[in-house]
Design an enzyme around this catalytic site. Sequence first.
Site, short mmCIF file in Angstrom:
data_model
loop_
_atom_site.label_atom_id
_atom_site.label_comp_id
_atom_site.label_asym_id
_atom_site.label_seq_id
_atom_site.Cartn_x
_atom_site.Cartn_y
_atom_site.Cartn_z
CG HIS A 148 -2.01 -1.18 1.53
ND1 HIS A 148 -2.02 -1.70 2.27
CD2 HIS A 148 -2.52 -1.37 0.19
CE1 HIS A 148 -3.06 -2.98 1.97
NE2 HIS A 148 -3.70 -2.54 1.37
NE ARG B 173 -2.48 -8.34 -3.32
CZ ARG B 173 -4.44 -8.40 -3.15
NH1 ARG B 173 -4.32 -6.79 -2.06
NH2 ARG B 173 -4.78 -8.78 -3.13
#
Length: 174
Positions: free
Chosen positions: A17, A90
């Site tokens: 993040h 991701r």
Amino acid sequence: MKRAIYPGTFDPITFGHIDVARRAAHLYDEVIVAVAAASTKTPIFDLEQRSELARVALQEFPNIHVLSFDGLLVEFARKLGAISIVRGLRAVSDFESEIQMAAVNRRLAPEIETVFLSPTEELGFVSSSIVRELARLGGNVASFVPLHVVDALKEIITHEQATKAGANMLNSPH
């Protein structure tokens, strides 16, 4: 001023993040890390804790700010004058749901673009759910989250285990 919103539950915030937020901060004048209150998920940390963990993790970046929100993301983005919603991707498994959300957001707010950023290769597999599970099983999560998050995870998991142990003792047939 070009402002972007980077939304998520951040339960907890990970190095992945942080990497996406940092890279977004190079593209925009300001990035608002928007910690979502309502979710289909059941967070381990409450909204205030998640926001504070993110705030501490991102404090070194002067153009990244952390705010919490509840309700429709595009309305929050409009209210703040954001031109983009930044989403992290991701893996291919994230792609389908993220594209669907982007399409819905485009329909609701065509003036706000969704931008996808992927974390660096060494962080691409890190997710909050993996970190939570690893921490619950006693694994070392220090290579996935900042140290203040490691400490917060230890504290909350110790509390969870103590609560569960107490409940087990109450339900014991002895």
